[in-house]
Design an enzyme around this catalytic site. Structure first.
Site, PDB file in Angstrom:
ATOM      1  N   LYS A 251      -3.100   3.293  -2.597  1.00 27.02           N
ATOM      2  CA  LYS A 251      -4.322   4.071  -2.751  1.00 27.02           C
ATOM      3  C   LYS A 251      -4.079   5.479  -2.258  1.00 27.02           C
ATOM      4  CE  LYS A 251      -7.068   0.045  -1.693  1.00 27.02           C
ATOM      5  NZ  LYS A 251      -7.412  -0.716  -0.520  1.00 27.02           N
TER       6      LYS A 251
ATOM      7  N   MET B 174      -8.850   8.611   8.002  1.00 22.59           N
ATOM      8  CA  MET B 174      -9.326   9.047   6.679  1.00 22.59           C
ATOM      9  C   MET B 174     -10.339  10.177   6.800  1.00 22.59           C
ATOM     10  SD  MET B 174      -9.660   5.320   4.803  1.00 22.59           S
ATOM     11  CE  MET B 174     -10.435   4.414   6.119  1.00 22.59           C
TER      12      MET B 174
ATOM     13  N   ASP C  75       0.829  -1.196   0.000  1.00 29.45           N
ATOM     14  CA  ASP C  75       0.000   0.000   0.000  1.00 29.45           C
ATOM     15  C   ASP C  75       0.866   1.249   0.000  1.00 29.45           C
ATOM     16  OD1 ASP C  75      -2.478  -1.124   0.113  1.00 29.45           O
ATOM     17  OD2 ASP C  75      -2.551  -1.165   2.294  1.00 29.45           O
TER      18      ASP C  75
HETATM   19  N1  SAH Z   1      -4.865  -0.168   8.654  1.00 32.19           N
HETATM   20  C1  SAH Z   1      -4.389   1.148   8.952  1.00 32.19           C
HETATM   21  C2  SAH Z   1      -5.398   2.205   8.627  1.00 32.19           C
HETATM   22  C3  SAH Z   1      -5.769   2.275   7.169  1.00 32.19           C
HETATM   23  S1  SAH Z   1      -6.829   3.609   6.818  1.00 32.19           S
HETATM   24  C4  SAH Z   1      -3.986   1.216  10.419  1.00 32.19           C
HETATM   25  O1  SAH Z   1      -4.291   0.316  11.205  1.00 32.19           O
HETATM   26  O2  SAH Z   1      -3.303   2.166  10.758  1.00 32.19           O
HETATM   27  C5  SAH Z   1      -5.697   4.858   6.357  1.00 32.19           C
HETATM   28  C6  SAH Z   1      -5.712   5.985   7.377  1.00 32.19           C
HETATM   29  O3  SAH Z   1      -4.894   5.669   8.454  1.00 32.19           O
HETATM   30  C7  SAH Z   1      -5.187   7.292   6.877  1.00 32.19           C
HETATM   31  O4  SAH Z   1      -6.151   8.010   6.138  1.00 32.19           O
HETATM   32  C8  SAH Z   1      -4.864   8.000   8.175  1.00 32.19           C
HETATM   33  O5  SAH Z   1      -6.029   8.451   8.785  1.00 32.19           O
HETATM   34  C9  SAH Z   1      -4.346   6.844   8.993  1.00 32.19           C
HETATM   35  N2  SAH Z   1      -2.890   6.729   8.960  1.00 32.19           N
HETATM   36  C10 SAH Z   1      -2.175   5.658   8.635  1.00 32.19           C
HETATM   37  N3  SAH Z   1      -0.852   5.875   8.783  1.00 32.19           N
HETATM   38  C11 SAH Z   1      -0.730   7.124   9.218  1.00 32.19           C
HETATM   39  C12 SAH Z   1       0.357   7.955   9.561  1.00 32.19           C
HETATM   40  N4  SAH Z   1       1.615   7.524   9.493  1.00 32.19           N
HETATM   41  N5  SAH Z   1       0.112   9.210   9.997  1.00 32.19           N
HETATM   42  C13 SAH Z   1      -1.145   9.668  10.088  1.00 32.19           C
HETATM   43  N6  SAH Z   1      -2.206   8.936   9.759  1.00 32.19           N
HETATM   44  C14 SAH Z   1      -2.023   7.681   9.343  1.00 32.19           C
END
Ligand code: SAH
Length: 427
Positions: free
Chosen positions: A244, A351, A222
């Site tokens: 994405k 998100m 991803d």
């Molecule tokens: N599976 C992932 C989440 C996927 S949805 C998890 O458990 O973290 C994707 C969202 O995760 C992004 O839109 C943001 O809101 C958040 N996100 C993921 N990595 C991030 C990061 N390093 N800093 C800030 N937000 C993050």
């Protein structure tokens, strides 16, 4: 000058210089191995021999508790305890002998008898007595049908060997060694791992996640997640980027599912490397179901979710004694306002950047105080990490003013006051 090294002079009895050791793996299953000695060293040796399937005869006037237990719990006939001091004849029928009596005279006698009987003999106390050495060993189970065994000898310094073994074992366990298989799996089908890569920093993937990554033939990645780890993969690992971006899905989910299945059925081991945890808004459940439907074996390797770790990067604990008793994780797209509770129940929104203004309004309409603290944490653990704080009434405006961009985690609730950013940004 000759480029052929002279052969060392053979010398079975002056044992010990490194080039005189010939490393070998022994299949001891079903074969008789004699262990002379009844103490803890003998017990350790006996146990690993039993684990390797050997029939073990322990010769000792007194066997320690560990040996009696071993004899009791092992399969019938696996361990024979012979309760007398070592005497000639005890080695009869043996393929291999270990002696660990604590008496150098007895050990020497066992070694001499073994030599005459042409049986290899390991002496616990003095490696120069006897004709074989036991290396320091580390084993790592990889895929179902594979195990890597690392054996280390280091001349007469077994503790050096142990230290080197430990270092190699740690490298194996953290996936920094090349673990890919180079022979096809026995079933002809590869496996799929859904690996949570953590929020992006390469240090926040689990050790198990790294180990499976080191075994992958194909990595499907991803946009979020520890992309820097890709540089460590061997050049012939196929990397498929299905990244994405918000509002733009280059590879639709059903195609990702199909990719995983297709590569696994072609015999490749596939790592689906995701940001955070596979099951937190990561569509891991769908990928798991697609693999199962195709009969592909799949393992989920949990990860550190951004929902908890990114707030932490900004100094915000999602729960805190006396401040917040629980938290909910939602997407910014739906239903945050339906979550009951006030500022003492933390809301974590993923998100959510594009809909921030709407979400903040909806929360106030649903009875959260307009002065409830809010933090926006952009690019947690990344080079652009930035924290912007405000309240439900002004956070959208502040976000626009500083140009907040995804990925970001939104935290709503009293815990935001614990962030250093709250004090810095002069609330
Ligand atoms: N599976 C992932 C989440 C996927 S949805 C998890 O458990 O973290 C994707 C969202 O995760 C992004 O839109 C943001 O809101 C958040 N996100 C993921 N990595 C991030 C990061 N390093 N800093 C800030 N937000 C993050």
């Amino acid at each position: 000058m000759s480029d052929v090294a002279p052969l060392p002079t053979a010398g079975a009895h002056d044992g010990g210089v490194a080039h005189e050791i010939y490393p070998l793996g022994l299949k001891v299953a079903g074969r008789l191995v004699v262990v002379v000695g009844g103490g803890p060293v003998a017990a350790r040796r006996a146990r690993s021999l039993v684990e390797a399937g050997a029939r073990v005869r322990v010769v000792a006037p007194d066997a320690c508790e560990e040996l009696s237990v071993l004899a009791r719990v092992s399969a019938p006939g696996a361990v024979e305890l012979v309760a007398h001091a070592y005497r000639a004849g005890d080695l009869d029928g043996a393929w291999l002998v270990h002696t660990a009596t604590g008496s150098s005279a007895v050990d020497q006698q066992v070694a001499d008898d073994a030599e005459r009987a042409r049986v290899f003999c390991v002496t616990a106390g003095d490696a120069s007595v006897g004709s074989a050495w036991v290396p320091a060993v580390a084993r790592t189970a990889l895929t179902d049908d594979a195990e890597v065994t690392v054996s280390v000898t280091a001349g007469r310094d077994p503790r050096r060997a142990t230290a080197i073994r430990d270092a190699v074992a740690a490298a194996l366990q953290t996936g920094t060694l090349p673990l890919r298989r180079h022979r096809p799996s026995t079933t002809g089908t590869g496996r799929v791992w859904l690996v949570g890569g953590g929020p992006g920093d390469t240090g926040l993937i689990t050790a198990h996640g790294r180990t499976v990554l080191a075994q992958a033939d194909v990595v499907v990645i991803d946009r979020l997640g520890p992309r820097a780890l890709l540089h460590e993969l061997s050049p012939d690992v196929e990397v498929i980027d299905v990244g994405k971006t918000s509002g733009n899905h280059p590879v639709p989910q059903h195609e990702i599912n199909a990719l995983l299945v297709q590569h696994a059925l072609a015999g490749r081991d596939v790592v689906r490397l995701k940001g955070g945890d596979p099951y937190v808004f990561g569509r891991g459940g769908e990928e798991l179901a697609a693999c199962h439907a195709a009969g592909v074996e799949v393992e989920v390797v949990p990860g550190v979710t951004s929902a908890v770790s990114v707030p932490a990067a900004a100094g915000i604990p999602v729960t805190h004694r006396g401040v917040a008793r629980g938290f909910s994780v939602l997407t910014g797209h739906d239903g945050a306002a339906d979550v009951p509770g006030g500022p003492d129940h933390t809301l974590v929104l993923l998100m959510g950047v594009t809909r921030l203004a709407e979400t903040a309004d909806a929360l106030v309409t649903a009875d959260r105080p307009a002065d409830t603290p809010v933090a926006l944490v952009e690019d947690g653990f990344g080079p652009r990490q930035r924290v912007t704080v405000g309240t439900l009434s002004d956070i959208a405006e502040r976000a626009t003013a500083v140009g907040v961009r995804p990925p970001a985690v939104i935290v709503v609730g009293a815990v935001v006051r614990l962030s250093p950013a709250w004090a810095q940004q002069a609330r």
